[in-house]
Write a protein that holds these residues in place. Structure first.
Motif, mmCIF file in Angstrom:
data_model
loop_
_atom_site.group_PDB
_atom_site.id
_atom_site.type_symbol
_atom_site.label_atom_id
_atom_site.label_comp_id
_atom_site.label_asym_id
_atom_site.label_seq_id
_atom_site.Cartn_x
_atom_site.Cartn_y
_atom_site.Cartn_z
ATOM 1 N N MET A 129 -5.593 2.016 1.662
ATOM 2 C CA MET A 129 -6.219 1.889 2.983
ATOM 3 C C MET A 129 -7.251 0.771 2.944
ATOM 4 O O MET A 129 -7.901 0.543 1.928
ATOM 5 N N PRO A 130 -7.438 0.051 4.082
ATOM 6 C CA PRO A 130 -8.445 -0.992 4.136
ATOM 7 C C PRO A 130 -9.809 -0.462 3.731
ATOM 8 O O PRO A 130 -10.228 0.609 4.135
ATOM 9 N N GLY A 131 -10.507 -1.252 2.904
ATOM 10 C CA GLY A 131 -11.831 -0.850 2.445
ATOM 11 C C GLY A 131 -11.799 -0.117 1.128
ATOM 12 O O GLY A 131 -12.815 -0.033 0.449
ATOM 13 N N THR A 132 -10.667 0.445 0.739
ATOM 14 C CA THR A 132 -10.576 1.151 -0.533
ATOM 15 C C THR A 132 -9.654 0.432 -1.510
ATOM 16 O O THR A 132 -9.745 0.641 -2.702
ATOM 17 N N SER A 133 -8.785 -0.403 -1.020
ATOM 18 C CA SER A 133 -7.866 -1.120 -1.888
ATOM 19 C C SER A 133 -8.563 -2.307 -2.534
ATOM 20 O O SER A 133 -9.409 -2.959 -1.907
ATOM 21 N N PRO A 134 -8.218 -2.633 -3.789
ATOM 22 C CA PRO A 134 -8.773 -3.852 -4.395
ATOM 23 C C PRO A 134 -8.303 -5.121 -3.694
ATOM 24 O O PRO A 134 -8.846 -6.196 -3.941
ATOM 25 N N LEU A 135 -7.326 -4.987 -2.794
ATOM 26 C CA LEU A 135 -6.836 -6.147 -2.053
ATOM 27 C C LEU A 135 -7.629 -6.403 -0.779
ATOM 28 O O LEU A 135 -7.467 -7.449 -0.156
ATOM 29 N N ALA A 136 -8.478 -5.473 -0.373
ATOM 30 C CA ALA A 136 -9.244 -5.633 0.864
ATOM 31 C C ALA A 136 -10.124 -6.878 0.786
ATOM 32 O O ALA A 136 -10.853 -7.090 -0.185
ATOM 33 N N GLU A 165 8.063 -6.990 4.946
ATOM 34 C CA GLU A 165 7.548 -5.637 4.706
ATOM 35 C C GLU A 165 6.363 -5.663 3.751
ATOM 36 O O GLU A 165 5.384 -4.921 3.933
ATOM 37 N N MET A 166 6.406 -6.503 2.722
ATOM 38 C CA MET A 166 5.263 -6.594 1.806
ATOM 39 C C MET A 166 4.052 -7.182 2.516
ATOM 40 O O MET A 166 2.916 -6.758 2.255
ATOM 41 N N ALA A 167 4.274 -8.134 3.412
ATOM 42 C CA ALA A 167 3.161 -8.680 4.183
ATOM 43 C C ALA A 167 2.493 -7.585 5.000
ATOM 44 O O ALA A 167 1.256 -7.496 5.061
ATOM 45 N N ARG A 168 3.298 -6.728 5.622
ATOM 46 C CA ARG A 168 2.736 -5.621 6.400
ATOM 47 C C ARG A 168 1.936 -4.673 5.505
ATOM 48 O O ARG A 168 0.847 -4.216 5.881
ATOM 49 N N PRO A 188 10.807 -0.719 3.575
ATOM 50 C CA PRO A 188 9.382 -0.388 3.615
ATOM 51 C C PRO A 188 8.915 0.425 2.413
ATOM 52 O O PRO A 188 7.805 0.217 1.910
ATOM 53 N N LYS A 189 9.760 1.329 1.939
ATOM 54 C CA LYS A 189 9.389 2.120 0.756
ATOM 55 C C LYS A 189 9.302 1.222 -0.479
ATOM 56 O O LYS A 189 8.389 1.341 -1.304
ATOM 57 N N PHE A 190 10.251 0.293 -0.613
ATOM 58 C CA PHE A 190 10.192 -0.693 -1.695
ATOM 59 C C PHE A 190 8.882 -1.462 -1.628
ATOM 60 O O PHE A 190 8.202 -1.649 -2.636
ATOM 61 N N ALA A 191 8.546 -1.946 -0.432
ATOM 62 C CA ALA A 191 7.365 -2.779 -0.273
ATOM 63 C C ALA A 191 6.106 -2.034 -0.697
ATOM 64 O O ALA A 191 5.223 -2.599 -1.360
ATOM 65 N N GLU A 192 5.990 -0.767 -0.312
ATOM 66 C CA GLU A 192 4.816 0.024 -0.700
ATOM 67 C C GLU A 192 4.687 0.122 -2.210
ATOM 68 O O GLU A 192 3.603 -0.035 -2.776
ATOM 69 N N ARG A 193 5.792 0.383 -2.876
ATOM 70 C CA ARG A 193 5.753 0.507 -4.339
ATOM 71 C C ARG A 193 5.408 -0.819 -5.003
ATOM 72 O O ARG A 193 4.657 -0.857 -5.984
ATOM 73 N N LEU A 194 5.954 -1.899 -4.476
ATOM 74 C CA LEU A 194 5.670 -3.201 -5.052
ATOM 75 C C LEU A 194 4.203 -3.585 -4.853
ATOM 76 O O LEU A 194 3.568 -4.123 -5.768
ATOM 77 N N VAL A 195 3.659 -3.306 -3.683
ATOM 78 C CA VAL A 195 2.262 -3.652 -3.431
ATOM 79 C C VAL A 195 1.332 -2.766 -4.256
ATOM 80 O O VAL A 195 0.267 -3.220 -4.692
#
Length: 309
Positions: free
Chosen positions: A1-8, A24-27, A220-227
């Motif tokens: 989630m925004p604010g908790t991810s190291p990617l924020a 999907e990874m961009a999303r 979308p499930k792939f993208a979540e796991r990859l991110v």
């Protein structure tokens, strides 16, 4: 989630972001609060992907990833707009299928050019940024790098080469704080895979695989796991955990593939199922068509719908 991810608050670059797994990874990255630079060949698709995401979270650049000069120019544009990226995902890739002897040499070469040279040019353009941010580069590979599949010579060769490139890059930059990962996945339910399913040989090839390797999985499930793999800066990212086992069994796979392929290839030859597909899907057609346009290919780099600087 925004604010908790190291990617924020970080900047991420995704190539092949016009459609499919790249979009999907961009999303998924935007959901984590990242700013995302979308790179790809298809201006209309890039614009639609960006328009569906929060304003200001993304910007797109239409660029051929195998064009070193265009990628350097794009990296300048990304840096100017968003700052130095902390994450770069080398996702751009195309495929074609059919017997090697019957394949169009131009299309075969273009698959290798996009999947291998494009990955290297992506890393070369953005590595100075990753060195500044001590960031992370993720190279998309495939089950095709682990098990040689008949009728997929260009794709298998290119994905194996991209995997090897990323492993070499990891060894060269690890001491400077840059992480490099390789993502392994099987069949994602994307437009490219659906295009392949319209050909008898590719349908037969996939149906001959043992479960669960024969099924398609939601992008979308792939993208979540990859991110999630990007968040943890993993050296190896698996879209499905069973692919980890395939990687461990890798030395034993080539003779097994040959054994299982004999009957399939005889059947396809007898029933007229062997034919070259050409580039699979609209993304592949755009890549091959763009390359065929002449020395300047796609013209100037396009940034968010306007000519790049």
């Amino acid at each position: 989630m925004p604010g908790t991810s190291p990617l924020a608050g970080r900047t991420a670059v995704v190539t092949g972001a016009a459609r499919g797994l790249g979009a999907e990874m961009a999303r998924a990255l935007v959901r984590r609060g990242a700013r995302v630079a979308l790179l790809g060949l298809e201006e209309g698709e890039l614009a639609r992907t960006a328009a569906a995401l929060p304003q200001g979270a993304t910007h797109w650049w239409a660029v051929d990833v195998s064009d070193a000069a265009a990628m350097e120019e794009t990296a300048v544009g990304v840096r100017s707009r968003f700052g130095s990226p902390s994450v770069v995902i080398g996702n751009a890739g195309i495929a074609e299928a059919g017997p090697f002897l019957d394949s169009d040499p131009r299309v075969w070469r273009r698959v290798v050019e996009i999947n291998v040279v494009g990955s290297a040019m992506t890393a070369r353009a953005f590595l100075p940024d990753l060195l500044r941010t001590q960031g992370y580069y993720l190279q998309m590979s495939s089950l095709a790098a682990l098990a040689p599949a008949p009728l997929m010579s260009a794709y298998c060769a290119s994905k194996s080469a991209a995997e090897s490139f990323a492993q070499v890059l990891r060894a060269e930059v690890a001491h400077r704080g840059v992480g490099v990962g390789v993502a392994y996945l099987s069949w994602a339910d994307t437009e490219m895979i659906r295009a392949g399913d319209t050909f008898t040989a590719l349908r037969a090839l996939r149906s001959a695989l043992p479960w669960p390797a024969s099924r398609s999985y939601p992008a979308p499930k792939f993208a979540e796991r990859l991110v999630r793999g990007v968040e943890s800066r993993s050296a190896a990212v698996y879209a499905q955990q069973w692919v980890r086992g395939v990687r461990l069994a890798r030395p034993r796979l080539p003779p097994l593939v040959v054994l299982r392929s004999r009957r399939l290839m005889r059947y396809l030859e007898k029933n007229g199922g062997l034919m070259a597909t050409g580039p699979l899907g609209a993304g592949g057609e755009a890549a091959v068509g763009g390359r065929a346009a002449g020395p300047s290919r796609l013209g100037p780099v396009r940034e968010g719908g306007e000519a790049g600087r």
